[in-house]
Design a protein around this motif. Structure first.
Motif: not given
Length: 299
Positions: A28-31, A251-252, A254, A283-286
């Motif tokens: 799961s990401g920022n959704e 993934n995802n 921070t 993918t999806g890393n901040e």
């Protein structure tokens, strides 16, 4: 399903704290940011002669619970695929898991006081000494410099290297090194999942995975938070990967200060004809950067 221990209520009492955790789908990401949900619960009010459980942990086995006085009792009685659930927040001594497939599940509340916290000592940390062990919602605090642990590979919040096991999972846990140790753990095996965890105050990095002579079977680093760390995660492997599925998933995650993930593709250095050790998905890393190299730091 959420389980809580019995509370004896006084007349007129109103504030009862029941910790609740919601597990989002893997990857799961920022959704989910800014979303809300409805929690439905029931209260069983019993007058007189109610059984009050005062022990530390339950064993959940085949849908039934077994009460134990202490966590140590639960670990001694555990069988493969049991879930050991801590009954309430508090501070506990480090523990050892030596039964395959066991899950130890604690409570991560809004504060340390609302959580199940395991504080390591100079000569003992949390020991994961069996295959397919899971730690869920457990807070591990490094409480002293580990002068009594001589092997650098077993220092940290966790010791996952003493026994010849191959995999474990960390889910929703929190690790605080208090700047007393280099890393939360080092894992020299082939399969690990770390998801929805927080790592903070380690001298070097959150954790290492390494294996000079093999390639990772499956390493998943998903949805974690790294605080105050220049290096979030170190990995190196020394043998080319021949599979078709992804064996490294990052993934995802921070970071609060631009941490790097260092991937040492050591296989390309010692076995250049075999190719890379990794088939990666990132993918999806901040606020996280990748540092990629095929040279080991000792050469």
């Amino acid at each position: 399903t959420t389980y809580s221990h019995w509370n004896a209520l006084e007349a007129g009492s109103s504030d009862i704290i029941i910790p609740v955790s919601i597990e989002l789908p893997q990857g799961s990401g920022n959704e989910y940011q800014g979303k809300s949900c409805v929690l439905s619960y029931s209260v069983e009010a019993v007058q007189g002669n109610v059984h009050v459980f005062d022990g530390e942990a339950w064993i959940i086995r085949d849908g039934r619970s077994i009460e134990t006085d202490t966590l140590a009792d639960a670990l001694n009685l555990a069988q493969e695929n049991d879930v050991i659930r801590l009954a309430r927040p508090g501070t506990y001594a480090p523990f050892t898991v030596s039964t395959k497939g066991v899950t130890v599940e604690g409570i991560i509340g809004a504060t340390k006081a609302d959580s199940t916290v395991f504080v390591t000592t100079a000569d003992k940390n949390v020991q994961l000494l069996a295959d397919n062990v899971t730690l869920k919602n457990v807070w591990v605090e490094v409480g002293a410099e580990q002068s009594g642990i001589s092997d650098w590979a077993t220092r940290g919040a966790l010791n996952a290297n003493t026994a010849p096991h191959n995999d474990f999972t960390l889910d929703g846990c929190r690790f605080n090194g208090n700047n007393l140790v280099d890393r939360a753990f080092l894992f020299c095996k082939s399969k690990i999942t770390v998801k929805n965890c927080t790592f903070e105050n380690f001298k070097y990095c959150a954790f290492d995975t390494m294996d000079d002579n093999n390639t990772p079977e499956k390493i998943e680093i998903i949805g974690n938070t790294f605080k105050g760390l220049n290096v979030a995660y170190d990995i190196y492997a020394g043998k080319g990967y021949t599979g078709t599925e992804k064996n490294l998933i990052i993934n995802n995650n921070t970071s609060d200060n631009g941490a790097i993930v260092r991937i040492w593709d050591y296989a390309q250095y010692v076995r250049p004809t075999e190719g890379s050790a990794f088939n990666a998905e990132v993918t999806g890393n901040e606020n996280i950067s990748l540092y990629l190299t095929h040279f080991d730091s000792l050469y």
